[in-house]
Design a protein around this motif. Sequence first.
Motif, PDB file in Angstrom:
ATOM      1  N   PHE A 224     -18.521 -12.266  -9.105  1.00  0.00           N
ATOM      2  CA  PHE A 224     -18.275 -12.272  -7.656  1.00  0.00           C
ATOM      3  C   PHE A 224     -17.031 -13.119  -7.481  1.00  0.00           C
ATOM      4  O   PHE A 224     -17.098 -14.344  -7.475  1.00  0.00           O
ATOM      5  N   GLY A 225     -15.882 -12.467  -7.419  1.00  0.00           N
ATOM      6  CA  GLY A 225     -14.661 -13.254  -7.370  1.00  0.00           C
ATOM      7  C   GLY A 225     -13.533 -12.532  -6.664  1.00  0.00           C
ATOM      8  O   GLY A 225     -13.656 -11.368  -6.284  1.00  0.00           O
ATOM      9  N   PRO A 226     -12.426 -13.250  -6.501  1.00  0.00           N
ATOM     10  CA  PRO A 226     -11.272 -12.633  -5.856  1.00  0.00           C
ATOM     11  C   PRO A 226     -10.555 -11.693  -6.814  1.00  0.00           C
ATOM     12  O   PRO A 226     -10.498 -11.954  -8.014  1.00  0.00           O
ATOM     13  N   THR A 227     -10.059 -10.599  -6.288  1.00  0.00           N
ATOM     14  CA  THR A 227      -9.273  -9.655  -7.087  1.00  0.00           C
ATOM     15  C   THR A 227      -8.024  -9.314  -6.275  1.00  0.00           C
ATOM     16  O   THR A 227      -8.009  -9.478  -5.060  1.00  0.00           O
ATOM     17  N   PHE A 228      -7.013  -8.857  -6.976  1.00  0.00           N
ATOM     18  CA  PHE A 228      -5.696  -8.744  -6.350  1.00  0.00           C
ATOM     19  C   PHE A 228      -5.084  -7.389  -6.643  1.00  0.00           C
ATOM     20  O   PHE A 228      -5.097  -6.954  -7.789  1.00  0.00           O
ATOM     21  N   ARG A 229      -4.581  -6.748  -5.616  1.00  0.00           N
ATOM     22  CA  ARG A 229      -3.954  -5.441  -5.846  1.00  0.00           C
ATOM     23  C   ARG A 229      -2.641  -5.370  -5.087  1.00  0.00           C
ATOM     24  O   ARG A 229      -2.606  -5.542  -3.875  1.00  0.00           O
ATOM     25  N   ALA A 230      -1.598  -5.101  -5.848  1.00  0.00           N
ATOM     26  CA  ALA A 230      -0.277  -4.995  -5.228  1.00  0.00           C
ATOM     27  C   ALA A 230      -0.016  -3.563  -4.800  1.00  0.00           C
ATOM     28  O   ALA A 230       1.019  -2.989  -5.094  1.00  0.00           O
ATOM     29  N   GLU A 231      -0.996  -2.969  -4.091  1.00  0.00           N
ATOM     30  CA  GLU A 231      -0.776  -1.602  -3.604  1.00  0.00           C
ATOM     31  C   GLU A 231      -0.277  -1.707  -2.175  1.00  0.00           C
ATOM     32  O   GLU A 231      -0.782  -2.473  -1.385  1.00  0.00           O
ATOM     33  N   ASN A 232       0.742  -0.938  -1.881  1.00  0.00           N
ATOM     34  CA  ASN A 232       1.380  -1.075  -0.577  1.00  0.00           C
ATOM     35  C   ASN A 232       0.634  -0.244   0.474  1.00  0.00           C
ATOM     36  O   ASN A 232       1.173   0.675   1.051  1.00  0.00           O
ATOM     37  N   SER A 233      -0.642  -0.583   0.691  1.00  0.00           N
ATOM     38  CA  SER A 233      -1.447   0.188   1.645  1.00  0.00           C
ATOM     39  C   SER A 233      -1.681  -0.634   2.889  1.00  0.00           C
ATOM     40  O   SER A 233      -2.418  -1.612   2.857  1.00  0.00           O
ATOM     41  N   ASN A 234      -1.054  -0.220   3.962  1.00  0.00           N
ATOM     42  CA  ASN A 234      -1.237  -0.925   5.223  1.00  0.00           C
ATOM     43  C   ASN A 234      -2.288  -0.204   6.048  1.00  0.00           C
ATOM     44  O   ASN A 234      -1.974   0.533   6.958  1.00  0.00           O
ATOM     45  N   THR A 235      -3.552  -0.395   5.695  1.00  0.00           N
ATOM     46  CA  THR A 235      -4.622   0.313   6.400  1.00  0.00           C
ATOM     47  C   THR A 235      -5.651  -0.699   6.891  1.00  0.00           C
ATOM     48  O   THR A 235      -5.547  -1.883   6.608  1.00  0.00           O
TER      49      THR A 235
END
Length: 479
Positions: A224-235
């Motif tokens: 149960f932790g933070p995850t990071f995604r550099a996807e350029n999704s502005n939704t």
Amino acid sequence: MFNKRVKIKELLTQEPQGQEVTVMGWVRSFRNSQFIALNDGSTNNNLQIVAELGKFDEQLLKRVTTSASLKVTGAVVPSLGKGQKMDLKATTIEVLGDSDAEKYPLQPKKHSLEFLREIAHLRFRTNTFGSVFRVRHSLAYAIHKFFNDKGFVHMHTPIITASDAEGAGEMFRVTTLPFNNPPRNEDGSINFKEDFFGRATNLTVSGQLEGELGATAYGDIYTFGPTFRAENSNTTRHLAEFWMIEPEMAFYDLEDNMNLAEEFIKYIIQYAMDNNREDLEFLSQRLAEEEKQLPQDKRSEMGLIEKLEFVLKNNFERLTYTEAIDILKESNHNKKKKFQYPVTGWGMDLQSEHERYLVERHFKKPVILSGYPKEIKAFYMRQNDDGKTVAAMDILAPGIGEIVGGSQREERLEKLEARMKEMNIPAEELWWYLDTRRFGTVPHAGFGLGFERMVQFITGMTNIRDVIAFPRTPKSAEF
Ligand code: 4AD
Ligand code: MG
């Protein structure tokens, strides 16, 4: 002792019998130089404090402004006014922190969620965010309780990693190399051997691969932790930094995995219904108010609480990706060309509008889709005998779309290596992952639940930025 105070939530459950108590909190309003509404964050309900006329110094009362912090001692008595069962008849009032009400950004009126996002450091002091983040806390607790009671081991997987667990290349680089003049190899590429870790590293996109190492030793684990995604999704459903719960279970097949995921989702909803009723009722009303501004056909068919009860009572619909494509293709919605992305047929990746059509219009309940084409899924998923699909499953929720993604894992070394090669996943770097398949491999499965999407579902908040304290999204990392 300074902090001998009673929390307002707890106080409001008592009977007013003249008992003496001390409360501390922030002023929400001060009317008629007499009635202070005090809030301490334990509940949306304010405590009414009565400062009898003439009993307190004028100078002191001038400092009782909206958002000032107070320590008040007095007697708890039945309220004479309507709207609350008790008053605190103040004997002493101490201003702990002054506040210039004129400059305080939160005025006693309705503010838009967009405006409140700009003052996210203060928005916890509103009723809406008070409720949202108390529910969020409660869900986090319920999640640990669910897995703990089932004998799962909680694993802390690393945040800095050298691998791309999803193989999607959407990673944030972690480096201490200078930007203006980084060390270079002869071919001009950056020489990461000189970097802090002696190699290229990034923020994790998922703890799954390390989770699998744990599952093949403890049997059942979860992260149960933070995850990071550099996807350029502005939704309204994507964050660059989000929290994920990833259970991983040895001796589980895809069906076991689905059963656990459904039980898990229902458990945490039930936990919130049992323990956060007041906040959920507030949020339910808030949502109904918000939806009044929408045209009739855009409003939800059910209220928030009703929706949660419905989800608890009904089985999730289970079907294959192939069946889903047929439904979408045959739908009037598709024939009338109402999808932004037309349903081209088997093999296509489902867009959120397709997922939402299935759950909101067709089945009108959560759906578990399985058996996706291998081309649109990650390298680690177990290959089905048809040579075309993998043992993947996604859970789709009304109003949200994908809330869970999971699969049975490919436990057969040769099959896994072959698939990695096809997908250009560097096997040498994942030697440790492949070792689980070398030394006592077992059928195993797991899934990832996006915590914020779950909080959205349970609180009815439409924008994911409103269920995480300080959202990180493209072009935005304030606070
Ligand atoms: O489907 P995803 O990418 O699956 C994994 O990461 C697997 N390793 C999980 C596993 O099998 N252990 O992500 C899982 C879930 C999604 O269903 C979604 O709820 C959430 O994580 N998610 C996001 N939530 C907010 N913002 C984003 N950018 C998200 N990307 C995924
Ligand atoms: Mg997914």
